[in-house]
Design an enzyme around this catalytic site. Structure first.
Site, PDB file in Angstrom:
ATOM      1  N   LYS A 190       0.818  -1.203   0.000  1.00 20.12           N
ATOM      2  CA  LYS A 190       0.000   0.000   0.000  1.00 20.12           C
ATOM      3  C   LYS A 190       0.854   1.255   0.000  1.00 20.12           C
ATOM      4  CE  LYS A 190      -3.550  -2.206   2.783  1.00 20.12           C
ATOM      5  NZ  LYS A 190      -3.901  -2.493   4.163  1.00 20.12           N
TER       6      LYS A 190
ATOM      7  N   GLU B 286       8.453   2.709  -5.606  1.00 23.10           N
ATOM      8  CA  GLU B 286       8.425   2.203  -4.231  1.00 23.10           C
ATOM      9  C   GLU B 286       8.557   3.362  -3.251  1.00 23.10           C
ATOM     10  OE1 GLU B 286       7.534   0.404  -2.094  1.00 23.10           O
ATOM     11  OE2 GLU B 286       8.376  -1.581  -2.007  1.00 23.10           O
ATOM     12  N   ASP B 287       8.000   3.186  -2.075  1.00 21.88           N
ATOM     13  CA  ASP B 287       8.146   4.191  -1.033  1.00 21.88           C
ATOM     14  C   ASP B 287       9.538   4.137  -0.412  1.00 21.88           C
ATOM     15  OD1 ASP B 287       7.726   1.698   0.131  1.00 21.88           O
ATOM     16  OD2 ASP B 287       5.839   2.248   1.077  1.00 21.88           O
TER      17      ASP B 287
ATOM     18  N   ASP C 287      14.475  -1.006   2.072  1.00 24.96           N
ATOM     19  CA  ASP C 287      15.121  -1.363   3.335  1.00 24.96           C
ATOM     20  C   ASP C 287      16.094  -2.505   3.043  1.00 24.96           C
ATOM     21  OD1 ASP C 287      15.789  -1.892   5.931  1.00 24.96           O
ATOM     22  OD2 ASP C 287      13.803  -2.494   6.591  1.00 24.96           O
TER      23      ASP C 287
HETATM   24  P1  5GP Z   1      12.372  -4.328   1.985  1.00 19.75           P
HETATM   25  O1  5GP Z   1      11.920  -5.532   1.202  1.00 19.75           O
HETATM   26  O2  5GP Z   1      13.219  -3.372   1.169  1.00 19.75           O
HETATM   27  O3  5GP Z   1      13.055  -4.714   3.268  1.00 19.75           O
HETATM   28  O4  5GP Z   1      11.114  -3.527   2.493  1.00 19.75           O
HETATM   29  C1  5GP Z   1       9.978  -3.426   1.749  1.00 19.75           C
HETATM   30  C2  5GP Z   1       8.800  -2.882   2.482  1.00 19.75           C
HETATM   31  O5  5GP Z   1       8.926  -2.913   3.901  1.00 19.75           O
HETATM   32  C3  5GP Z   1       8.585  -1.413   2.142  1.00 19.75           C
HETATM   33  O6  5GP Z   1       7.940  -1.259   0.905  1.00 19.75           O
HETATM   34  C4  5GP Z   1       7.734  -0.968   3.304  1.00 19.75           C
HETATM   35  O7  5GP Z   1       6.393  -1.321   3.060  1.00 19.75           O
HETATM   36  C5  5GP Z   1       8.284  -1.802   4.451  1.00 19.75           C
HETATM   37  N1  5GP Z   1       9.242  -0.994   5.221  1.00 19.75           N
HETATM   38  C6  5GP Z   1      10.594  -1.041   5.171  1.00 19.75           C
HETATM   39  N2  5GP Z   1      11.132  -0.130   6.010  1.00 19.75           N
HETATM   40  C7  5GP Z   1      10.088   0.508   6.596  1.00 19.75           C
HETATM   41  C8  5GP Z   1       9.994   1.576   7.570  1.00 19.75           C
HETATM   42  O8  5GP Z   1      10.981   2.147   8.077  1.00 19.75           O
HETATM   43  N3  5GP Z   1       8.738   1.958   7.931  1.00 19.75           N
HETATM   44  C9  5GP Z   1       7.620   1.380   7.417  1.00 19.75           C
HETATM   45  N4  5GP Z   1       6.431   1.845   7.839  1.00 19.75           N
HETATM   46  N5  5GP Z   1       7.667   0.378   6.514  1.00 19.75           N
HETATM   47  C10 5GP Z   1       8.891  -0.042   6.102  1.00 19.75           C
END
Ligand code: 5GP
Length: 174
Positions: free
Chosen positions: A40, A96-97, A100
């Protein structure tokens, strides 16, 4: 939960999206561009970024959920909603927002590239520094932030705070 320090203000986000939108407009001029937002969280970035792109674009969305705890990505991704459209021979830009661990994007790139788009690139508003991740080329990047859990501008804490117009850290959890 208390909202902590603001990491990126609404004005800074607006200025950065203006730059990113101009770069996207320049790079995709004359091409058939499909923006793919990852739900979302990315709905806010997608809406604001798209309004700084001045060529005609189409929109599609995917919803994914990562297995694991709420704040830690496991790398195993489940597609909750797939694209509505075929992407073969189209120019696709994933929006993407936040990046991480990068595992969600790594998985999505693999998943979408087998559908043979003409090109497949990434735009992300926030990139966490100091996190080990698979190599990812983020063509349009917003801000590098410290590896803290952040909320706002599409990012939630227990489903809430996505509507904050800025990005902040979580101060304390009661
Ligand atoms: P990744 O696969 O890069 O670890 O993270 C993907 C998803 O994890 C992001 O699209 C987001 O929805 C969630 N996410 C990662 N870091 C954060 C954060 O600091 N805050 C929040 N609210 N969601 C995060």
């Amino acid at each position: 939960m208390k909202i902590g320090k603001t990491l990126v203000s609404a004005d800074e986000i607006e200025a950065k999206l203006t730059e990113m939108g101009a770069a996207i407009t320049r790079d995709y001029e004359g091409k058939d561009l499909l923006l793919v937002g990852i739900l979302k969280g990315a709905f806010v970035v997608m809406a604001d970024l798209a309004r700084h792109i001045t060529i005609p674009v189409e929109f599609d969305f995917m919803a994914v959920s990562s297995y694991g705890s709420a704040t830690k990505s496991s790398g195993v991704v489940r597609i909750l909603k797939d694209l509505d459209q075929e992407i073969e021979n189209r120019h696709v830009l994933i929006v993407e927002d936040i990046v991480d661990t990068g595992l969600t994007l790594h998985y999505l790139l693999k998943n979408l590239s087998v559908r043979r788009p003409a090109s497949l690139s990434l735009a992300a508003l926030l990139i966490k520094d100091g996190v080990e991740r698979p190599p990812l080329e983020i063509k349009y990047e917003g801000f590098h932030i410290p590896p803290e859990f952040v909320i706002g501008y599409g990012l939630d804490y227990e489903g809430k705070y996505r509507n904050l117009p800025y990005v902040a850290v979580v101060d304390s959890v009661d």
